[in-house]
Design a protein around this motif. Structure first.
Motif, PDB file in Angstrom:
ATOM      1  N   LYS A  69       0.830  -1.206   0.000  1.00 11.83           N
ATOM      2  CA  LYS A  69       0.000   0.000   0.000  1.00 11.83           C
ATOM      3  C   LYS A  69       0.861   1.251   0.000  1.00 11.83           C
ATOM      4  O   LYS A  69       0.682   2.144  -0.821  1.00 11.83           O
ATOM      5  CB  LYS A  69      -0.923  -0.001   1.219  1.00 11.83           C
ATOM      6  N   PRO A 108       9.576  -3.766   8.181  1.00 12.43           N
ATOM      7  CA  PRO A 108       8.481  -3.332   9.068  1.00 12.43           C
ATOM      8  C   PRO A 108       8.484  -1.840   9.386  1.00 12.43           C
ATOM      9  O   PRO A 108       7.441  -1.266   9.681  1.00 12.43           O
ATOM     10  CB  PRO A 108       8.713  -4.158  10.342  1.00 12.43           C
ATOM     11  N   THR A 112       4.022  -0.375   4.231  1.00 11.02           N
ATOM     12  CA  THR A 112       2.674  -0.702   4.687  1.00 11.02           C
ATOM     13  C   THR A 112       2.056  -1.651   3.675  1.00 11.02           C
ATOM     14  O   THR A 112       2.032  -1.356   2.476  1.00 11.02           O
ATOM     15  CB  THR A 112       1.797   0.561   4.803  1.00 11.02           C
ATOM     16  N   LEU A 113       1.574  -2.787   4.152  1.00  3.76           N
ATOM     17  CA  LEU A 113       0.968  -3.770   3.263  1.00  3.76           C
ATOM     18  C   LEU A 113      -0.529  -3.519   3.124  1.00  3.76           C
ATOM     19  O   LEU A 113      -1.158  -2.894   3.973  1.00  3.76           O
ATOM     20  CB  LEU A 113       1.205  -5.182   3.802  1.00  3.76           C
ATOM     21  N   ARG A 115      -2.863  -5.858   3.138  1.00  6.65           N
ATOM     22  CA  ARG A 115      -3.529  -6.675   4.161  1.00  6.65           C
ATOM     23  C   ARG A 115      -2.476  -7.223   5.112  1.00  6.65           C
ATOM     24  O   ARG A 115      -1.435  -7.714   4.678  1.00  6.65           O
ATOM     25  CB  ARG A 115      -4.306  -7.833   3.525  1.00  6.65           C
ATOM     26  N   THR A 116      -2.765  -7.151   6.401  1.00  2.90           N
ATOM     27  CA  THR A 116      -1.812  -7.631   7.398  1.00  2.90           C
ATOM     28  C   THR A 116      -2.528  -8.478   8.444  1.00  2.90           C
ATOM     29  O   THR A 116      -3.504  -8.033   9.047  1.00  2.90           O
ATOM     30  CB  THR A 116      -1.114  -6.448   8.103  1.00  2.90           C
ATOM     31  N   ARG A 117      -2.045  -9.696   8.620  1.00  7.93           N
ATOM     32  CA  ARG A 117      -2.527 -10.558   9.700  1.00  7.93           C
ATOM     33  C   ARG A 117      -1.454 -10.629  10.779  1.00  7.93           C
ATOM     34  O   ARG A 117      -1.643 -10.195  11.893  1.00  7.93           O
ATOM     35  CB  ARG A 117      -2.851 -11.951   9.158  1.00  7.93           C
ATOM     36  N   ASN A 118      -0.328 -11.182  10.408  1.00  8.97           N
ATOM     37  CA  ASN A 118       0.855 -11.175  11.263  1.00  8.97           C
ATOM     38  C   ASN A 118       1.967 -10.542  10.436  1.00  8.97           C
ATOM     39  O   ASN A 118       2.385 -11.106   9.423  1.00  8.97           O
ATOM     40  CB  ASN A 118       1.225 -12.600  11.680  1.00  8.97           C
ATOM     41  N   LEU A 119       2.427  -9.364  10.837  1.00  9.71           N
ATOM     42  CA  LEU A 119       3.306  -8.568   9.986  1.00  9.71           C
ATOM     43  C   LEU A 119       4.554  -9.324   9.548  1.00  9.71           C
ATOM     44  O   LEU A 119       4.882  -9.357   8.355  1.00  9.71           O
ATOM     45  CB  LEU A 119       3.703  -7.274  10.696  1.00  9.71           C
ATOM     46  N   ASP A 121       5.142 -12.561   9.469  1.00 10.01           N
ATOM     47  CA  ASP A 121       4.786 -13.685   8.593  1.00 10.01           C
ATOM     48  C   ASP A 121       4.409 -13.187   7.200  1.00 10.01           C
ATOM     49  O   ASP A 121       4.791 -13.789   6.185  1.00 10.01           O
ATOM     50  CB  ASP A 121       3.616 -14.474   9.184  1.00 10.01           C
ATOM     51  N   ASP A 122       3.662 -12.089   7.156  1.00 10.47           N
ATOM     52  CA  ASP A 122       3.257 -11.532   5.863  1.00 10.47           C
ATOM     53  C   ASP A 122       4.467 -11.046   5.073  1.00 10.47           C
ATOM     54  O   ASP A 122       4.559 -11.258   3.855  1.00 10.47           O
ATOM     55  CB  ASP A 122       2.276 -10.377   6.067  1.00 10.47           C
ATOM     56  N   LEU A 123       5.398 -10.394   5.757  1.00 13.96           N
ATOM     57  CA  LEU A 123       6.603  -9.912   5.083  1.00 13.96           C
ATOM     58  C   LEU A 123       7.488 -11.071   4.640  1.00 13.96           C
ATOM     59  O   LEU A 123       8.110 -11.016   3.577  1.00 13.96           O
ATOM     60  CB  LEU A 123       7.386  -8.976   6.004  1.00 13.96           C
TER      61      LEU A 123
END
Length: 211
Positions: A69, A108, A112-113, A115-119, A121-123
């Motif tokens: 994003k 981090p 900014t992503l 969608r983020t669930r666990n930052l 893990d998403d990265l």
């Protein structure tokens, strides 16, 4: 008592780290990694509309760029370069795997992503996609192809570059700039350009150096 470095010793270490010379391929990986997380064919940094709405109907909607994003700044390049030099100073080398490990702790603070669930893990998932993308680029020798076109226009190489650009937004951005150059030189007509046919425009952003 544990031994503590003095201020002068720390300053000497900093100087030694900064003086480390990185291999050209590592510098290239750093630039491409950051650029992949910046680039947007629709210029998200200048658009009032942000992903995911901005990505609707985009040719690259399944690419890594659609997950971002707010993109990275150039400070990410500086930070990752400093860490790469520190790794080389400490271990005697810095490889692509090291860059991806270090990038996980830089991103981090600077991205900014959508969608983020666990930052983390998403990265990590995003970086795994990047790793696959870079390996694919190496197999295709895309940057060698682009460098050859920068030296001299070749219709056969241009056709190959067009195919690569349809699958790689950073490569597409660089090809667009070359197309603009060829139009000015009278080599191509504007209606022949991939950028025209796909409705892409030249992003007014930092240009990736291809070496």
């Amino acid at each position: 008592m544990p031994q503590v470095l003095t201020f002068d010793e720390l300053e000497e270490v900093r100087k030694e780290v900064l003086s480390e010379e990185l291999e050209p391929d590592i510098i290239g990986y750093i630039n491409i990694l950051v650029r992949d997380l910046q680039v947007c064919i629709r210029e998200k940094e200048r658009s009032e509309v942000k992903p995911p709405a901005l990505c609707e109907g985009c040719h690259f909607i399944r690419d890594v760029c659609s997950m971002v994003k707010e993109p990275l700044s150039e400070r990410a390049t500086i930070a990752l370069t400093h860490l790469a030099k520190a790794a080389k100073w400490l271990y005697g080398k810095c490889e692509m795997d090291d860059l991806f490990s270090m990038a996980l702790w830089i991103l981090p603070h600077r991205i900014t992503l959508v969608r983020t669930r666990n930052l983390l893990d998403d990265l990590q998932g995003l970086l795994e996609r990047e790793r696959i993308k870079m390996e694919d680029r190496n197999v295709r020798r895309q940057w060698a192809l682009l460098n050859n076109l920068m030296e001299k226009f070749n219709p056969t190489l241009y056709r190959l570059a067009r195919d690569a650009a349809l699958e790689d937004v950073v490569f597409a951005e660089e090809l667009i700039k070359l197309e603009e150059k060829w139009v000015k030189e009278g080599i191509l007509r504007r209606d022949e350009l991939l950028s025209t046919q796909m409705g892409w425009k030249v992003p007014k952003v930092w240009s990736l150096k291809t070496t």
